[in-house]
Motif scaffolding. Structure first.
Motif, PDB file in Angstrom:
ATOM      1  N   ILE A  84       4.277 -28.058 -29.336  1.00  0.00           N
ATOM      2  CA  ILE A  84       4.847 -27.164 -28.326  1.00  0.00           C
ATOM      3  C   ILE A  84       4.016 -25.885 -28.292  1.00  0.00           C
ATOM      4  CG2 ILE A  84       6.572 -25.849 -29.710  1.00  0.00           C
ATOM      5  CD1 ILE A  84       7.186 -27.500 -26.294  1.00  0.00           C
ATOM      6  N   LEU A 111      13.258 -25.498 -30.863  1.00  0.00           N
ATOM      7  CA  LEU A 111      11.794 -25.625 -30.836  1.00  0.00           C
ATOM      8  C   LEU A 111      11.095 -24.670 -31.804  1.00  0.00           C
ATOM      9  CD1 LEU A 111      11.156 -26.248 -27.019  1.00  0.00           C
ATOM     10  CD2 LEU A 111      11.329 -27.915 -28.868  1.00  0.00           C
ATOM     11  N   MET A 145      15.607 -23.762 -24.657  1.00  0.00           N
ATOM     12  CA  MET A 145      14.201 -23.673 -25.087  1.00  0.00           C
ATOM     13  C   MET A 145      13.741 -22.229 -25.206  1.00  0.00           C
ATOM     14  SD  MET A 145      12.205 -26.606 -22.968  1.00  0.00           S
ATOM     15  CE  MET A 145      12.270 -25.604 -21.482  1.00  0.00           C
ATOM     16  N   MET A 169      14.608 -31.673 -23.507  1.00  0.00           N
ATOM     17  CA  MET A 169      14.863 -31.278 -24.890  1.00  0.00           C
ATOM     18  C   MET A 169      16.239 -31.765 -25.355  1.00  0.00           C
ATOM     19  SD  MET A 169      14.916 -27.600 -26.762  1.00  0.00           S
ATOM     20  CE  MET A 169      16.700 -27.592 -26.896  1.00  0.00           C
ATOM     21  N   LEU A 217       5.212 -22.901 -23.094  1.00  0.00           N
ATOM     22  CA  LEU A 217       5.316 -24.316 -23.466  1.00  0.00           C
ATOM     23  C   LEU A 217       3.951 -24.976 -23.630  1.00  0.00           C
ATOM     24  CD1 LEU A 217       8.284 -25.088 -21.071  1.00  0.00           C
ATOM     25  CD2 LEU A 217       8.404 -24.820 -23.562  1.00  0.00           C
ATOM     26  N   SER A 256      14.541 -28.201 -20.385  1.00  0.00           N
ATOM     27  CA  SER A 256      15.754 -28.151 -21.207  1.00  0.00           C
ATOM     28  C   SER A 256      16.457 -29.509 -21.207  1.00  0.00           C
ATOM     29  CB  SER A 256      16.712 -27.070 -20.698  1.00  0.00           C
ATOM     30  OG  SER A 256      16.152 -25.794 -20.914  1.00  0.00           O
ATOM     31  N   ILE A 259       7.438 -31.276 -24.978  1.00  0.00           N
ATOM     32  CA  ILE A 259       8.808 -30.993 -25.432  1.00  0.00           C
ATOM     33  C   ILE A 259       9.376 -32.216 -26.160  1.00  0.00           C
ATOM     34  CG2 ILE A 259      11.167 -30.556 -24.641  1.00  0.00           C
ATOM     35  CD1 ILE A 259       9.760 -28.932 -22.292  1.00  0.00           C
TER      36      ILE A 259
END
Lengths: 735, 180
Positions: A30, A22, A691, A526, A623, A523, A485
């Protein structure tokens, strides 16, 4: 539509993350302070919660409850009540629950309404055509009891002392004797109630052997297992829908009375049944945070360096419950000191079940430890911020493990600067007319966790994406961050990503709890998106690491291709699974913060008015700056309640929850909450998850109440060691 | 037990005339809205007038609809959250709550927005509150908003953002009023 082409990406956190995806993506959504995608539905009343969208023919169930604290139900006027207008059934099924399931139990809690363990325990479900009829009939239920003398309160009761929850290191008694300065104090915190605004509710309907329950729950994969076990049916036949949850705070972690009762009734009657708990039932029969008694011993040398830390806690719960408030959870690693004692003792009482409530452990343990640190600072003549900085350990002092990241000093320094801590005067030195003014501070610390979580992301041929997982959004912002995300990882504008949550038929996520939801479910999303990135890279003939995705296009090798062209009519599916691994054991993971409060205390009435609260947090990658800040504001307000207003009162005769409504159990109201500022330090924790994000919502309520209590002391010279600091505890001691 | 009797009443809900035949006089206005008319935007938080989640506007005044029986409202004009705006056509307060994140779980939110709608009217009409410095012409201080919104509990404690959202709408409306 062609069949999706699926790629799985499953990852166990055995090593710190080195990819940091990220930080190398380009969409720029994000962390941005974006509005919640489900927000328009919520502000217009179109978001449908559990007890809404009733199927046709839904009838209503109301729980009848015990008026004694302990004993057995040996009879009931069921025939009389069945004859009342509209009544369809009176159900005394042994599968009805005694207590809701504890968080992550994945099996049935204690069942059987025939044996009574606390006042207000459900004993039967009355079902009628209308809510009005069911309510009236439930009040007409008269059980016959064979009553026993209850253990009304924990006072003076023998305690269980589980060996696994005790720890000793060095010789604390000797350290106390040798110390230049020492503190040996006992604090108490009251039982508290989650008091989410949406009462627990469930609407159950059956289609053959398949059960569907609309409910207000936080952790669907566990809830399916709990409900199936409680009913004696296969988990595969249970579907739970919790698309919108009107607050949880731990009070909706496990299945509760309403889901089981509604399912049993719906089966018997062949009709959908709604069981919406009355507010009083929520207070008395769901969960509470245990009251605590805490003895804290601190020993330091002349420079304020800790040589000993002792923290022993006494809590309570019902018989048969394995959970007990983990009060000292953060104490083993917060401050240095070679001589240490941790103690944990549980009394068995006949009161409402004790369970997890926002930051179980730290929410009550940290404020008390921080009050004791304030007492030590005063005894040693050292500034409270400085005392803490001098005692930040270089590694976990109880295990010798390194910290994944310890930002406490950064938070303390930045927080003190932003708040204007340098203007704090010595105790009792500042007065404005009637008002005594004081400043106080506390460290904030909370363990950081990761839980197994799975998600699917589907990239459709038209270049839009859909995120699917059974994760819940209890107000934390799951819809927002999971959309962000996926959008970030796939290079899509937010409005091209749809997130579907709260359906147990979707891939199982961690659920919302323990502040691990964002990190765990996030996660998984992601990783799922990363699996799609890998597929796209293959199609473009490049490595995933060389791929840039932005605004619906792929850039690789100096060539930009619209995603629709890369997809060429195909649908790509990514399945992501994250599991905790070795980084859970090899390092100490925590989130950090510092909280600062300014209060005015009336010298005439003892009324405490909080003037401002300021907090600085380091909790990994943020986030969504907007929803993260809101989580912190909410957590800090939770702390205001603990410090000043919230207290479950139990009748000493039978233990019953006396102030079981929202007029008497005082959660903070708007005017109770002053200006609050929240600062996030830039932070990444590669040990936490791919992340590098961490928990937020609980950290914010760890420490707050300590800062407020310490400010009250700074204003008045009064140490209130019995939370909350209500007027009666100050009035006769005011200067 | 008394036999069920019919109590036909007429409500104007969000501008639409609704005739309800209530077989039971015990039906609260809240339950009539949620269960009989399917307007579930109005929430039940406590059913005791303690939390404000069920706030609706009746004949221009905000009330807790859980504390009022439906049969008492024959002929009344009722506005619920569904009548203020819709996704894609948000009322200014709804848009401000969204932008300022004046909610988290969203359960108290309809009540907050209905309460804020009526509260701003009360302030314009010059009604004082316990925190007003000038009882004849109260000003819209943040404390004035906090006090007037303290009947609407929010356990997520979006309060600072609720205050910001209401202030933004009130400030945006103020110059237009001056110009008029």
């Amino acid at each position: 539509m062609s069949a999706p082409i699926e790629l799985k990406l499953h990852h166990t956190m055995d090593r710190p993350d080195s990819d940091n995806l990220l930080d190398r993506t380009a969409q720029g959504v994000i962390s941005a302070p974006l509005d919640r995608p489900e927000g328009p539905l919520k502000v217009t009343g179109r978001a449908t919660y559990a007890d809404e969208d009733h199927p046709d023919g839904t009838v209503h169930g109301v729980l009848a409850r015990a008026s004694v604290a302990r004993g057995w139900v040996v009879g009931m006027n069921t025939a009389e009540v069945r004859a009342m207008p509209g009544v369809l059934d009176v159900i005394r099924d042994p599968r009805l629950l005694r207590s809701p399931a504890q968080g992550q139990a994945s099996r049935a809690p204690v069942q059987n309404p025939a044996e009574i363990f606390y006042v207000g325990q459900p004993v039967a479900l009355v079902v009628a055509e209308t809510l009005e009829q069911a309510r009236h009939a439930a009040l007409a239920i008269r059980p016959d009891y064979e009553a026993r003398e209850p253990v009304a309160t924990a006072d003076g009761q023998p305690c269980e002392t589980p060996p696994a929850k005790q720890a000793t290191q060095g010789d604390l008694d000797a350290a106390m004797t040798a110390a230049a300065h020492r503190i040996d104090v006992t604090y108490t915190t009251p039982a508290m109630s989650h008091a989410a605004m949406e009462p627990h509710a469930a609407v159950a309907s059956w289609d053959g052997d398949r059960l569907t329950v609309r409910s207000s729950n936080q952790m669907l994969k566990h809830n399916v297992a709990e409900l199936a076990d409680a009913l004696g049916i296969r988990p595969g036949n249970v579907r739970i829908l919790s698309q919108y949850v009107g607050g949880g705070f731990g009070g909706k972690l496990g299945i509760s009375h309403e889901a089981v009762a509604a399912a049993i009734a719906a089966r018997r009657l062949g009709r959908p049944v709604s069981v919406a708990l009355h507010r009083r039932t929520v207070f008395e029969a769901t969960m509470r945070r245990s009251e605590t008694r805490q003895r804290v011993r601190l020993a330091c040398d002349a420079d304020g360096r800790l040589t000993g830390v002792g923290h022993e806690a006494w809590v309570s719960n019902l018989k048969g419950e394995r959970f007990s408030e983990p009060v000292t959870q953060a104490t083993p690693f917060t401050y240095a000191g070679e001589n240490r004692v941790i103690g944990h003792h549980v009394a068995r009482v006949n009161q409402t079940t004790a369970g997890s409530m926002r930051a179980p452990g730290e929410a009550v343990g940290v404020p008390v430890l921080e009050c004791a640190m304030d007492e030590l600072a005063e005894a040693a003549g050292i500034d409270p911020v400085e005392l803490r900085i001098r005692n930040i350990p270089s590694e976990d002092p109880s295990t010798g493990k390194p910290f994944s990241s310890n930002r406490l000093e950064d938070c303390l320094r930045a927080g003190a600067e932003a708040f204007g801590w340098a203007d704090r005067r010595l105790t009792g030195q500042r007065r404005e007319g009637e008002w005594l003014i004081g400043m106080g501070m506390a460290s904030a610390v909370r363990v950081n966790m990761l839980e197994t979580s799975e998600a699917t992301v589907i990239l459709l041929a038209d270049g839009t994406a859909r995120v699917e997982t059974d994760m819940t959004d209890i107000g934390t912002g799951s819809y927002a961050i999971l959309t962000q995300i996926a959008a970030e990882a796939l290079g899509l504008p937010m409005d091209r990503v749809t997130t579907v949550l709260g359906d147990s038929d979707l891939p199982p996520a961690s659920g919302s709890g323990g502040s691990f939801g964002a990190a765990s479910a996030g996660s998984a999303v992601m990783l799922a998106a990363q699996a799609i990135r890998t597929q796209l890279a293959r199609r473009l003939g490049c490595d995933e690491a060389e791929l840039t995705l932005k605004d619906g296009a792929a850039i690789a090798g100096n060539r930009m291709t619209p995603l629709t062209e890369v997809l060429a009519g195909d649908v790509l599916k990514g399945n992501g699974l994250i599991k905790p691994g070795k980084t859970e054991k090899t390092v100490r993971q925590a989130t950090w913060g510092a909280q600062f409060a300014e209060v005015a205390v009336s010298a005439l009435t003892g009324e405490v008015r909080l003037r401002r609260l300021a907090a600085t947090f380091a909790c990994g990658r943020i986030l969504n700056e907007k929803t993260a800040r809101s989580q912190c504001l909410g957590g800090m307000a939770f702390g205001i309640g603990s410090a000043l207003t919230e207290e479950v009162m139990n009748d000493p005769r039978d233990g019953h929850f006396v102030n079981r409504d929202m007029a008497e159990y005082h959660i903070p109201a708007n005017l109770d909450v002053p200006e609050m500022t929240v600062t996030f330090l830039p932070d990444r924790d590669p040990h936490a998850n791919p992340m590098q994000a961490k928990g937020i919502g609980e950290l914010a309520c760890c420490g707050t109440a300590g800062a407020i209590m310490n400010a009250i002391h700074n204003a008045t010279g009064i140490r209130v060691r019995d939370f909350p600091a209500t007027v009666d505890k100050l009035l006769d001691r005011l200067p | 037990m008394p036999a069920p009797t019919d109590h036909p009443i007429t409500l104007t809900v969000n501008g639409t005339v609704e005739t309800l035949v209530l077989a039971d006089p015990r039906v609260s206005l809240l339950d009539a809205l949620r269960q009989r008319l399917g307007l579930t935007g109005t929430k039940k938080g406590c059913d005791h007038g303690q939390c404000g989640a069920c706030t609706v506007i009746v004949n221009g005044r905000r009330i807790n609809s859980c504390l009022s029986l439906a049969v008492m409202h024959d002929g009344d004009a009722i506005t619920t959250i569904e009548g203020l705006g819709a996704p894609g056509a948000l009322a200014p307060l709804q848009a401000a709550f969204l932008h300022h994140d004046g909610f988290q779980c969203g359960y108290c939110t309809p009540g907050q927005i209905m309460s804020a709608t009526a509260m701003l009217e009360e302030l314009r009409a010059g009604w004082p509150s316990v925190v007003s410095d000038d009882l004849t012409a109260p000003a819209l201080s943040d404390d004035e908003i906090r006090e007037r919104m303290s009947g609407n509990l929010c356990r997520c404690a979006a309060y600072p953002n609720i205050v910001a959202a209401i202030r933004a709408v009130a400030d945006a409306a103020a110059p237009a009023e001056d110009a008029a």
